[in-house]
Design a protein around this motif. Structure first.
Motif, PDB file in Angstrom:
ATOM      1  N   GLY A 161     -41.058 -26.198  -2.564  1.00  0.00           N
ATOM      2  CA  GLY A 161     -40.823 -26.069  -1.129  1.00  0.00           C
ATOM      3  C   GLY A 161     -39.511 -25.428  -0.714  1.00  0.00           C
ATOM      4  N   TYR A 162     -38.804 -24.785  -1.631  1.00  0.00           N
ATOM      5  CA  TYR A 162     -37.541 -24.130  -1.291  1.00  0.00           C
ATOM      6  C   TYR A 162     -37.746 -22.698  -0.815  1.00  0.00           C
ATOM      7  CZ  TYR A 162     -35.197 -28.084  -3.425  1.00  0.00           C
ATOM      8  OH  TYR A 162     -34.748 -29.354  -3.710  1.00  0.00           O
ATOM      9  N   LEU A 163     -38.824 -22.079  -1.260  1.00  0.00           N
ATOM     10  CA  LEU A 163     -39.120 -20.690  -0.906  1.00  0.00           C
ATOM     11  C   LEU A 163     -40.543 -20.567  -0.396  1.00  0.00           C
ATOM     12  CD1 LEU A 163     -37.817 -18.650  -4.015  1.00  0.00           C
ATOM     13  CD2 LEU A 163     -36.634 -19.039  -1.848  1.00  0.00           C
ATOM     14  N   SER A 164     -40.755 -19.580   0.460  1.00  0.00           N
ATOM     15  CA  SER A 164     -42.115 -19.154   0.773  1.00  0.00           C
ATOM     16  C   SER A 164     -42.277 -17.768   0.141  1.00  0.00           C
ATOM     17  CB  SER A 164     -42.351 -19.107   2.284  1.00  0.00           C
ATOM     18  OG  SER A 164     -41.500 -18.156   2.889  1.00  0.00           O
ATOM     19  N   GLN A 165     -43.487 -17.460  -0.246  1.00  0.00           N
ATOM     20  CA  GLN A 165     -43.741 -16.198  -0.945  1.00  0.00           C
ATOM     21  C   GLN A 165     -44.936 -15.518  -0.308  1.00  0.00           C
ATOM     22  OE1 GLN A 165     -44.747 -16.672  -5.109  1.00  0.00           O
ATOM     23  NE2 GLN A 165     -44.013 -14.628  -5.595  1.00  0.00           N
ATOM     24  N   GLU A 166     -44.771 -14.242   0.017  1.00  0.00           N
ATOM     25  CA  GLU A 166     -45.860 -13.449   0.590  1.00  0.00           C
ATOM     26  C   GLU A 166     -46.086 -12.225  -0.282  1.00  0.00           C
ATOM     27  OE1 GLU A 166     -45.013 -12.441   4.635  1.00  0.00           O
ATOM     28  OE2 GLU A 166     -44.375 -14.475   5.110  1.00  0.00           O
ATOM     29  N   HIS A 167     -47.347 -12.010  -0.633  1.00  0.00           N
ATOM     30  CA  HIS A 167     -47.672 -10.830  -1.427  1.00  0.00           C
ATOM     31  C   HIS A 167     -47.851  -9.632  -0.511  1.00  0.00           C
ATOM     32  CE1 HIS A 167     -48.066 -12.827  -5.290  1.00  0.00           C
ATOM     33  NE2 HIS A 167     -48.571 -13.854  -4.624  1.00  0.00           N
ATOM     34  N   ARG A 211     -50.437  -5.861  -4.639  1.00  0.00           N
ATOM     35  CA  ARG A 211     -50.454  -7.300  -4.927  1.00  0.00           C
ATOM     36  C   ARG A 211     -49.450  -7.700  -6.011  1.00  0.00           C
ATOM     37  NH1 ARG A 211     -52.053 -10.660  -1.474  1.00  0.00           N
ATOM     38  NH2 ARG A 211     -52.718 -12.133  -3.019  1.00  0.00           N
ATOM     39  N   ARG A 212     -48.940  -6.730  -6.748  1.00  0.00           N
ATOM     40  CA  ARG A 212     -47.941  -7.040  -7.770  1.00  0.00           C
ATOM     41  C   ARG A 212     -46.574  -7.325  -7.153  1.00  0.00           C
ATOM     42  NH1 ARG A 212     -48.387  -1.637 -10.958  1.00  0.00           N
ATOM     43  NH2 ARG A 212     -48.419  -1.032  -8.793  1.00  0.00           N
ATOM     44  N   VAL A 213     -46.386  -6.884  -5.914  1.00  0.00           N
ATOM     45  CA  VAL A 213     -45.107  -7.049  -5.232  1.00  0.00           C
ATOM     46  C   VAL A 213     -45.206  -8.227  -4.275  1.00  0.00           C
ATOM     47  CG1 VAL A 213     -43.459  -5.969  -3.647  1.00  0.00           C
ATOM     48  CG2 VAL A 213     -44.609  -4.581  -5.386  1.00  0.00           C
ATOM     49  N   SER A 214     -44.207  -9.098  -4.340  1.00  0.00           N
ATOM     50  CA  SER A 214     -44.155 -10.206  -3.389  1.00  0.00           C
ATOM     51  C   SER A 214     -42.742 -10.325  -2.854  1.00  0.00           C
ATOM     52  CB  SER A 214     -44.604 -11.512  -4.042  1.00  0.00           C
ATOM     53  OG  SER A 214     -43.712 -11.888  -5.054  1.00  0.00           O
TER      54      SER A 214
END
Length: 156
Positions: free
Chosen positions: A78-84, A89-92
């Motif tokens: 819960g420290y980071l959110s990640q969006e692709h 799709r290899r990059v987030s």
């Protein structure tokens, strides 16, 4: 010059290890066990921006660390959110969550306490600036020596 150079290359990893121990102690003092010192340094490097994992790797020095693994753990905790990326799709991109921002603020307060102590007992601001200048020169030198098309002189 030889002894000074050799002392510097021995001292840098030692300073890094000691700093990582300080961050570990900070986390223990905050009773935080779901993130480690390397991951908390990554929080500092992300700051208030959204970074790709590649950019995060370039901004920091995570010796012996798998950045993708650490990002995954920080997302899970819960420290980071990640969006692709919609296009690749290899990059987030990652950014701090509220929990990540709170920890970053707590660690900034711990750093501020050490800054106050440092100025009282050891270094002036001018001395610290001089050290920064020397370290940046070394960084540029080693970047140039290791850069593409350049060869390091052979060890004799």
């Amino acid at each position: 010059m030889t002894n000074s150079y050799l002392n510097v290359i021995q001292l840098l990893p030692q300073i890094h290890r000691r700093f990582m121990d300080v961050i570990k102690k900070d986390l223990e003092g905050l009773r935080i066990q779901d993130i480690n010192n390397v991951q908390s340094i990554m929080l500092f490097n992300i700051g208030d921006t959204a970074l790709s994992v590649g950019e995060l790797t370039l901004r920091g020095v995570y010796i012996g660390s798998n950045v993708s693994y650490h990002v995954k753990k920080m997302v899970e905790n819960g420290y980071l959110s990640q969006e692709h990326s919609l296009y690749d799709r290899r990059v987030s991109h990652v950014r701090l969550t509220e929990k990540g921002r709170k920890l970053r603020e707590d660690l900034i307060m711990a750093h501020q306490h050490r800054i106050d102590l440092l100025s009282e007992v050891a270094l002036s601001s001018d001395e610290l600036q001089a050290a920064i200048s020397v370290l940046r020169l070394l960084d540029r030198f080693w970047t140039d020596v290791a850069g593409p098309g350049r060869r390091s002189p052979p060890f004799v």
